[in-house]
Write a protein that holds these residues in place. Structure first.
Motif, mmCIF file in Angstrom:
data_model
loop_
_atom_site.group_PDB
_atom_site.id
_atom_site.type_symbol
_atom_site.label_atom_id
_atom_site.label_comp_id
_atom_site.label_asym_id
_atom_site.label_seq_id
_atom_site.Cartn_x
_atom_site.Cartn_y
_atom_site.Cartn_z
ATOM 1 N N GLY A 182 0.226 33.723 70.467
ATOM 2 C CA GLY A 182 0.537 33.667 71.890
ATOM 3 C C GLY A 182 1.748 32.790 72.180
ATOM 4 N N ALA A 183 1.858 31.669 71.457
ATOM 5 C CA ALA A 183 2.997 30.778 71.650
ATOM 6 C C ALA A 183 4.302 31.461 71.269
ATOM 7 C CB ALA A 183 2.803 29.509 70.818
ATOM 8 N N MET A 184 4.283 32.246 70.197
ATOM 9 C CA MET A 184 5.482 32.968 69.787
ATOM 10 C C MET A 184 5.889 33.984 70.839
ATOM 11 S SD MET A 184 6.303 31.492 67.050
ATOM 12 C CE MET A 184 7.633 32.596 66.541
ATOM 13 N N GLU A 185 4.910 34.631 71.461
ATOM 14 C CA GLU A 185 5.227 35.600 72.512
ATOM 15 C C GLU A 185 5.800 34.903 73.745
ATOM 16 O OE1 GLU A 185 5.373 38.799 72.638
ATOM 17 O OE2 GLU A 185 4.823 38.956 70.534
ATOM 18 N N ILE A 186 5.267 33.726 74.058
ATOM 19 C CA ILE A 186 5.801 32.968 75.188
ATOM 20 C C ILE A 186 7.256 32.587 74.930
ATOM 21 C CG2 ILE A 186 5.647 30.768 76.419
ATOM 22 C CD1 ILE A 186 2.588 30.965 76.071
ATOM 23 N N LEU A 187 7.550 32.120 73.728
ATOM 24 C CA LEU A 187 8.932 31.767 73.382
ATOM 25 C C LEU A 187 9.835 32.986 73.424
ATOM 26 C CD1 LEU A 187 8.331 29.278 70.421
ATOM 27 C CD2 LEU A 187 9.016 28.733 72.757
ATOM 28 N N ASN A 188 9.286 34.144 73.078
ATOM 29 C CA ASN A 188 10.075 35.370 73.061
ATOM 30 C C ASN A 188 10.631 35.693 74.446
ATOM 31 O OD1 ASN A 188 11.203 37.567 71.695
ATOM 32 N ND2 ASN A 188 9.474 38.898 72.160
ATOM 33 N N LYS A 189 9.916 35.267 75.490
ATOM 34 C CA LYS A 189 10.373 35.541 76.851
ATOM 35 C C LYS A 189 11.685 34.819 77.160
ATOM 36 C CE LYS A 189 5.639 35.987 78.628
ATOM 37 N NZ LYS A 189 4.622 35.420 79.556
#
Length: 302
Positions: free
Chosen positions: A82-89
């Motif tokens: 989930g953290a990686m997806e947040i950073l992806n934004k």
């Protein structure tokens, strides 16, 4: 034992094996060979000093220690995803990979017009498609989401509508109808050659009709059984019999006059295509962008 990059990678491999209970299927998800995966898990077991998996020629199951490890690391690893997806934004160009399990009709009618635009708009996102009409455990199979008709989405999944409801029609060639006659009522189909349909569950599908408050399901006769629309379209255009199909799939043959619809006043309407995914997973950024683009383009209308 201290945390290292090797251990973190092996935890990812371990969780994949736990989900699939298969080295071969887990290897497809994580992108390494089954033998390399087995070697990595053996190394992890040696470093931990415990056996995590029970291996036989037919199955892979977790030991008590493996069950405990799975309980402890599952949630933190999901939080990392989930953290990686947040950073992806926050990236200028979204990245990642989307794994989709979809019906063959949805692949052609829904994604065919959309994916060329999607890959042009988001070149750093990879899309991995599994096209099948079989009923499968999408999440257990390592996919991020599936696309099915709304009425077939599992109840424990979050569903997002991608298309309007779909009209189902019956059609045949003009020559076939000249030879066998035009059915006026669904019961007339018992005197016709029909392309029978096998569902992804293996069951035979009864053609469904509706007119006002009347509802009928006809177990049609026929020498040919299909489980995929494109095969049926090739057969019906060559006079093999009558075919029951989604109207958008049949429309090109209707438009050019190769087939003619019958029983139009009995045509049924069923839920359209839906994207579905687990409510317990962080929805990948790429998946959200794909849903938004499908809704923007409306390949099957609004």
């Amino acid at each position: 034992m201290s945390i290292s990059r090797a251990n973190l990678a092996d935890f990812v491999y371990f969780l994949a094996i736990a989900r699939h209970q298969s080295f071969s299927r887990a290897s497809q998800e994580v992108g390494i060979s089954a033998s390399a995966l087995s070697h990595a898990i053996k190394g992890l077991e040696i470093r931990l000093g415990v056996r995590l998996l029970n291996r036989t020629t037919r199955s892979v199951t977790l030991t008590d220690a493996g069950e405990r490890l799975h309980q402890v690391i599952s949630a933190p690893m999901q939080e990392i995803d989930g953290a990686m997806e947040i950073l992806n934004k926050f990236r200028d160009e979204p990245t990642g990979r989307i794994r989709l399990n979809i019906l063959s009709d949805a692949a052609e009618l829904l994604l065919g017009p959309v994916l060329p635009i999607f890959t042009e708009r988001y070149p750093e996102i990879q899309i991995d498609l599994t096209v099948t009409n079989l009923i499968v455990d999408v999440i257990g199979g390592g996919h991020d989401a599936g696309i099915r008709y709304g009425g077939t989405v599992p109840e424990d999944m979050v569903a997002q509508r991608l298309s309007p409801d779909i009209r189902w029609v019956v059609a045949g060639t003009p020559d076939y109808l000249k030879s066998f006659g035009i059915p006026k009522h669904p019961n007339d189909l018992h005197n016709h050659r029909c392309l029978r349909i096998r569902l992804g569950s293996g069951a035979m599908y009864d053609w469904e009709f509706e007119k006002g408050k009347q509802r009928l399901a006809i177990a049609v006769p026929g020498a040919i059984t299909i489980d995929e629309t494109r095969v049926g379209l090739a057969l019906v255009r060559n006079g093999a019999g009558l075919m029951y199909a989604p109207e958008p799939a049949m429309q090109p043959l209707i438009d050019c006059g190769e087939v003619v619809t019958v029983l139009d006043d009995w045509a049924s309407v069923a839920p359209g295509y839906h994207m579905y995914f687990s409510s317990h997973r962080q929805v990948p950024t790429g998946l959200r962008l794909l849903i938004d683009l499908i809704r923007e383009i409306h390949p099957l209308g609004e």
